[in-house]
Design an enzyme around this catalytic site. Sequence first.
Site, PDB file in Angstrom:
ATOM      1  N   CYS A  31       0.849  -1.190   0.000  1.00 18.38           N
ATOM      2  CA  CYS A  31       0.000   0.000   0.000  1.00 18.38           C
ATOM      3  C   CYS A  31       0.880   1.234   0.000  1.00 18.38           C
ATOM      4  O   CYS A  31       2.060   1.179   0.349  1.00 18.38           O
ATOM      5  CB  CYS A  31      -0.889   0.009   1.231  1.00 18.38           C
ATOM      6  SG  CYS A  31      -1.873  -1.473   1.331  1.00 18.38           S
ATOM      7  N   TYR A 172      -5.716 -13.051  -3.728  1.00 16.42           N
ATOM      8  CA  TYR A 172      -5.130 -12.567  -2.467  1.00 16.42           C
ATOM      9  C   TYR A 172      -5.961 -13.066  -1.297  1.00 16.42           C
ATOM     10  O   TYR A 172      -7.154 -12.763  -1.200  1.00 16.42           O
ATOM     11  CB  TYR A 172      -5.104 -11.042  -2.536  1.00 16.42           C
ATOM     12  CG  TYR A 172      -4.686 -10.283  -1.302  1.00 16.42           C
ATOM     13  CD1 TYR A 172      -3.697 -10.749  -0.442  1.00 16.42           C
ATOM     14  CD2 TYR A 172      -5.269  -9.051  -1.029  1.00 16.42           C
ATOM     15  CE1 TYR A 172      -3.312 -10.004   0.663  1.00 16.42           C
ATOM     16  CE2 TYR A 172      -4.890  -8.294   0.070  1.00 16.42           C
ATOM     17  CZ  TYR A 172      -3.915  -8.778   0.917  1.00 16.42           C
ATOM     18  OH  TYR A 172      -3.534  -8.038   2.008  1.00 16.42           O
ATOM     19  N   HIS A 175      -3.445 -11.212   5.270  1.00 11.34           N
ATOM     20  CA  HIS A 175      -3.546 -10.046   6.155  1.00 11.34           C
ATOM     21  C   HIS A 175      -4.907  -9.880   6.810  1.00 11.34           C
ATOM     22  O   HIS A 175      -5.235  -8.797   7.308  1.00 11.34           O
ATOM     23  CB  HIS A 175      -3.173  -8.762   5.381  1.00 11.34           C
ATOM     24  CG  HIS A 175      -1.777  -8.803   4.826  1.00 11.34           C
ATOM     25  ND1 HIS A 175      -1.491  -8.620   3.498  1.00 11.34           N
ATOM     26  CD2 HIS A 175      -0.589  -9.037   5.425  1.00 11.34           C
ATOM     27  CE1 HIS A 175      -0.179  -8.728   3.298  1.00 11.34           C
ATOM     28  NE2 HIS A 175       0.384  -8.994   4.464  1.00 11.34           N
ATOM     29  N   ASP A 268       3.121  -9.484   9.501  1.00 13.16           N
ATOM     30  CA  ASP A 268       3.890  -9.573   8.258  1.00 13.16           C
ATOM     31  C   ASP A 268       4.970  -8.485   8.226  1.00 13.16           C
ATOM     32  O   ASP A 268       6.134  -8.773   7.948  1.00 13.16           O
ATOM     33  CB  ASP A 268       2.922  -9.408   7.076  1.00 13.16           C
ATOM     34  CG  ASP A 268       3.588  -9.634   5.739  1.00 13.16           C
ATOM     35  OD1 ASP A 268       4.662 -10.242   5.710  1.00 13.16           O
ATOM     36  OD2 ASP A 268       3.022  -9.200   4.718  1.00 13.16           O
TER      37      ASP A 268
END
Length: 686
Positions: A31, A172, A175, A268
């Site tokens: 991001c 995906y 997260h 992460d």
Amino acid sequence: MTTDPKYAILFEPVKIGPVTAPNRFYQVPHCNGMAHARPKALAAMRGVKAEGGWGVVSTEEVEIHPSADIGPSIEGRLWSDDDIPYHAKTVEAIHAHGSLAAIQLAHNGMYAANLYSRLAPMGPSHQAVLSGASEPVQARAMDKDDIRALRRWYRDAARRAQIAGYDIVYMYSGHGLTTPMHFLSPTLNTRTDEYGGSVENRARLIGELITEIKEEVGQTCGVAFRFGVDELKGSEGITWDQEGRAVVEMFAELPDLWDVNIASWANDSQTARFSPNEGYQTDYTKEVKSLTTKPVVGVGRFTSPDAMVSKIRGGLLDMIGAARPSIADPFLPNKIRDNRIDEIRECIGCNICVSGDMLSAPIRCTQNPTMGEEWRRGWHPERIAKSDEPEPVLIVGAGPAGLEAALQLSNRGHSVTIAEATKDLGGRVLRESRLPGMASYIRVADYRLHYLLQRPEVEIYRDSELTADDIRDFGFDHVILATGSHWRRDGIGRAQRKAITGLDALHVMTPDDIMDGVSAKGRVIVYDLDHYYHATTIAEKLRTEGHDVAYVSDAAIVAPFTAMTLEQSRVQASLYSNGIDVHLNREIVGAGANGILTRCPYSGREEDIEADTLVLVTERQPNDALYLALKNDHAATGIKTLTCIGDAYAPSTVAAAIYAGHKAARLFPDFDSDPAEFIWERPSPD
Ligand code: ADP
Ligand code: SF4
């Protein structure tokens, strides 16, 4: 220069389904606070990564449908065909340098409150949405029609991605963010149909989506699966033993590439404060590699080529995944290729980059001041215009601002003299790097000093505290003041605008005293109105030295800004595990009968907290005496240009000081004329 043979393995091509990455350097999705709102800035930033040698350059997460809307976070969008041209620009910028472009398709399901699209959120079960603002909104359980629609949206998005020119399309599930991951979760998924219950059922959607994306675009695009294999929550979440391994075994050969990490984002992207070593996730990638023949990508703040080679040779990884190392140094791969290892600008693991995205501001980086400014300012991480008229410049202060200004002025061809009051160089990063967990901050000084100390046209004077008269007498035409800041000793800070009185009986200290080695006495209160890392690292240092320590803050949680760097829960837990007393929602009133009198700002209830020493971590004041002394008469005394930068101008983050030093060097000698000041990406008026 030719590549050192021991690193040649890093430059081998890797086949990812129908496409081939030119090397093993893989910029994983990250991001950036630009995405759909700032597409020009985004394309320029990704293009620089490709130019720097990353064989694959990925997008951030890209919402595939209005029901995946996680605004106000600024992520990518591919809601309809109208979004394709924006993506094509990013792809073009990546392809211009021969790299592969990857897109991370995301349906955020019950993480998305859909504040813009105003659709009802959806997920595997009826549950409150997971997004950060505690919106009083629930996701509704998807029925079979919804699941069919979701599968169609993924196909549509994959096709659009292919039209935009992407080479790799991600499914995906990481997260804690996306619908396939929510379906896999043993706690979020309470369904009783074929999508709930057993691991096989909860993983069904994952298999369907990867299969269908492959059907849709697999002829020309590699299909990657980004998978959070463990949430580190035990039975409250996905675990490697229950779900992670099973999913890898079930779908081992289905995707063309496995991009493996641990969830959540805070696990992460751990900071160096809590995870100092490179490659902290390879225990998981190693397991995945043992179960598939497909290439495996993993991250872990890799900056050392030796560590990278050993992970690949050791069978732990096939490609070196990086978000933060590619932000701190977009040219990391090329520097390894060209045998310029000592020029790598190493990530310090501070997560200031994350804070930009968390605050919906364009990405910034402590080490790389050009990050996020590639389009707006046209800054390049490795190139800076040479000056037609090299001039001598005096820089006062060798903290991050002074060192960065010196390095970039030197890169521009100017000769630089640095005067530093102390015998050591580095300013605040040197001092702060000695606090618990902060060692990596010294890289900020080391990176710059590596060059400055070997350049003959750079003179550095230590133990040289200058006065205004000294500066006038030196006769430099150009002076940059980077004299830093100091912590207040009166208790004034953001929640407390009046000095705390009546503390004479106590030993009152500031972070500067602690970093200077002054001893605290007895039981200590560390008072935090700063809300970042300073108070908690000082509390931990004092505790390690054997003091009873109480942490007192006006905030409702410990060090709230550290939530923006993904550290807050670890910071708070660390205080508890170190045996530090934590007192939240408390302001200091003054001396009490037995130490310090504190008050709850909501109830007004007062409470004494025992203390012999009070450390005030409240606010800083700029060391601007030199600036104020020279500002008004500098022209009359022969100084043509004068500027004050970094903490001496306005105390802020280390990232801001580096940025200020960089900007001053770029603008020099016309500090006040900033061509980019009013540039921003305007929405189209149509
Ligand atoms: P910044 O973050 O803005 O770079 P720092 O506090 O890290 O600020 O660094 C400021 C540096 O300036 C410190 O190393 C300090 O010792 C030095 N300094 C402050 N005043 C003077 C002075 N009058 N002469 C020389 N050096 C100074
Ligand atoms: Fe690394 Fe900090 Fe830069 Fe992020 S901001 S890339 S963590 S140095």
